[in-house]
Design a protein around this motif. Structure first.
Motif, PDB file in Angstrom:
ATOM      1  N   GLN A 243       0.831  -1.207   0.000  1.00 29.46           N
ATOM      2  CA  GLN A 243       0.000   0.000   0.000  1.00 29.46           C
ATOM      3  C   GLN A 243       0.864   1.255   0.000  1.00 29.46           C
ATOM      4  N   GLU A 244       1.948   1.200   0.782  1.00 28.36           N
ATOM      5  CA  GLU A 244       2.842   2.354   0.846  1.00 28.36           C
ATOM      6  C   GLU A 244       3.502   2.582  -0.505  1.00 28.36           C
ATOM      7  N   ARG A 245       3.906   1.453  -1.141  1.00 31.13           N
ATOM      8  CA  ARG A 245       4.527   1.557  -2.454  1.00 31.13           C
ATOM      9  C   ARG A 245       3.537   2.107  -3.480  1.00 31.13           C
ATOM     10  N   GLU A 246       2.263   1.684  -3.393  1.00 32.11           N
ATOM     11  CA  GLU A 246       1.247   2.174  -4.312  1.00 32.11           C
ATOM     12  C   GLU A 246       1.012   3.666  -4.119  1.00 32.11           C
ATOM     13  N   ARG A 247       1.014   4.101  -2.845  1.00 37.27           N
ATOM     14  CA  ARG A 247       0.839   5.546  -2.589  1.00 37.27           C
ATOM     15  C   ARG A 247       2.009   6.326  -3.156  1.00 37.27           C
ATOM     16  N   GLU A 248       3.221   5.752  -2.997  1.00 39.22           N
ATOM     17  CA  GLU A 248       4.397   6.444  -3.520  1.00 39.22           C
ATOM     18  C   GLU A 248       4.335   6.509  -5.061  1.00 39.22           C
ATOM     19  N   GLN A 249       3.918   5.393  -5.691  1.00 44.26           N
ATOM     20  CA  GLN A 249       3.810   5.377  -7.147  1.00 44.26           C
ATOM     21  C   GLN A 249       2.756   6.356  -7.635  1.00 44.26           C
TER      22      GLN A 249
ATOM     23  N   GLN B 133       1.866   9.071  -6.109  1.00 50.82           N
ATOM     24  CA  GLN B 133       2.427  10.403  -5.944  1.00 50.82           C
ATOM     25  C   GLN B 133       3.416  10.719  -7.068  1.00 50.82           C
ATOM     26  N   ILE B 134       4.229   9.665  -7.416  1.00 50.53           N
ATOM     27  CA  ILE B 134       5.200   9.856  -8.508  1.00 50.53           C
ATOM     28  C   ILE B 134       4.474  10.135  -9.817  1.00 50.53           C
ATOM     29  N   LYS B 135       3.391   9.384 -10.082  1.00 50.77           N
ATOM     30  CA  LYS B 135       2.605   9.608 -11.302  1.00 50.77           C
ATOM     31  C   LYS B 135       2.018  11.007 -11.330  1.00 50.77           C
TER      32      LYS B 135
END
Length: 319
Positions: A90-96, A98-100
């Motif tokens: 979930q944290e990685r998805e939030r970071e991705q 945000q990156i997008k």
């Protein structure tokens, strides 16, 4: 596989103990004698076996409890790892995400920058095009003025040339008409001569045809006379042949028979048919024809054609 082995070993031990006890008891029994009361001294051995079996069962239950506890701990550990993995995902998805989002904002800014640069460039181009258009319009005006003058000069020269060509064409037309008239007269004269020659030729051919026709008619008439003479001669010969073979008696006197005869090229009688007359004379006539078999006939085709089918009247002759 390890858990299964942990259960198998105690069971094997327990089974071995039971079997050993049964074997010992069996060996200690004398089947040849009557059963005797067992001494009380064997009680401790049986009790020992029972006690060992109980320990084994307790050990097995302990192993099962340990296994369940280990499974529970393993499940708790797996659940904790899965929860951590889920949180990390979930944290990685939030970071991705945000990156997008940041990448999208960056691209939008790039697009806006490019649009602004393109607008500035378009404005410069439009200004340059307007300037070029004005220069081109002036150049076109000068070119059109030059072309107009050249066109007027060309029109003047063309008009002069057209007058010259019209004069030459009129002269050529007059010459052509003169030649055509001369050719027409020549052809008319030639056609007149051809018709005269054709008429003379036709008259000459007609005269020749008339002379030939007259000659052929004379020859034909002569030949017809010859043919008819031959036909009459052979008819007399046929009648004479029949008369020679005809058997007569006094009852036939003054009577006759008319008969149809068909002859082959060699005179053979191929058919005969009574047409009319006295029955007695007709029977005698058919008998005479059949007796003769062949009758006189000419070898000349035109004479034979008139003799091959004849109607003949036969009248008995008396001396």
């Amino acid at each position: 596989m390890t858990d299964k082995a942990n259960f198998t070993l105690p069971l094997v031990i327990s089974a071995g103990i039971h079997i050993g006890v049964l074997v010992i008891l069996a060996l200690g029994v004398d089947f040849s004698e009557k059963p005797k009361p067992q001494p009380q001294a064997s009680a401790p051995a049986v009790q020992a076996v029972v006690v060992d079996q109980k320990k084994v069962a307790q050990h097995v239950e302990k192993l099962k409890a340990d296994k369940r506890e280990a499974a529970r701990k393993e499940k708790a550990r797996q659940d904790e790892l899965e929860l951590k993995a889920k949180k990390a995902r979930q944290e990685r998805e939030r970071e991705q995400a945000q990156i997008k989002k940041l990448e999208k904002q960056r691209k939008q800014k790039e697009i806006e920058t490019k649009n602004a640069a393109a607008a500035a460039k378009a404005a410069q181009l439009k200004e340059k095009q307007a300037k070029d258009k004005a220069q081109k319009a002036e150049a076109d005006r000068k070119q059109k003025e030059k072309e107009r003058k050249a066109s007027e000069e060309a029109a003047r020269k063309a008009a002069e040339k057209r007058k010259q060509e019209e004069a030459a064409a009129k002269k050529a037309a007059d010459e052509r008409k003169r030649k055509e008239e001369a050719e027409r007269k020549r052809k008319a004269e030639a056609e007149r001569k051809r018709k005269a020659e054709e008429q003379a030729r036709q008259q000459q051919e007609q005269m020749m045809q008339d002379a030939l026709a007259a000659e052929q008619a004379a020859l034909s008439q002569t030949r017809n006379k010859q043919v008819m003479s031959e036909v009459q001669r052979y008819t007399s010969m046929i009648r004479a042949t029949i008369q020679r073979n005809l058997v007569v008696d006094e009852s036939m006197r003054g009577k006759s028979c008319r008969i149809f005869i068909r002859l082959a090229h060699d005179g053979f009688v191929t058919a005969n048919k009574i047409l009319s007359g006295d029955p007695v004379v007709c029977r005698a006539t058919k008998t005479a024809i059949n007796k003769a078999g062949r009758l006189p006939v000419s070898t000349e085709p035109d004479v034979y054609n008139k003799l091959k089918e004849i109607n003949l009247t036969v009248q008995p002759e008396f001396n």
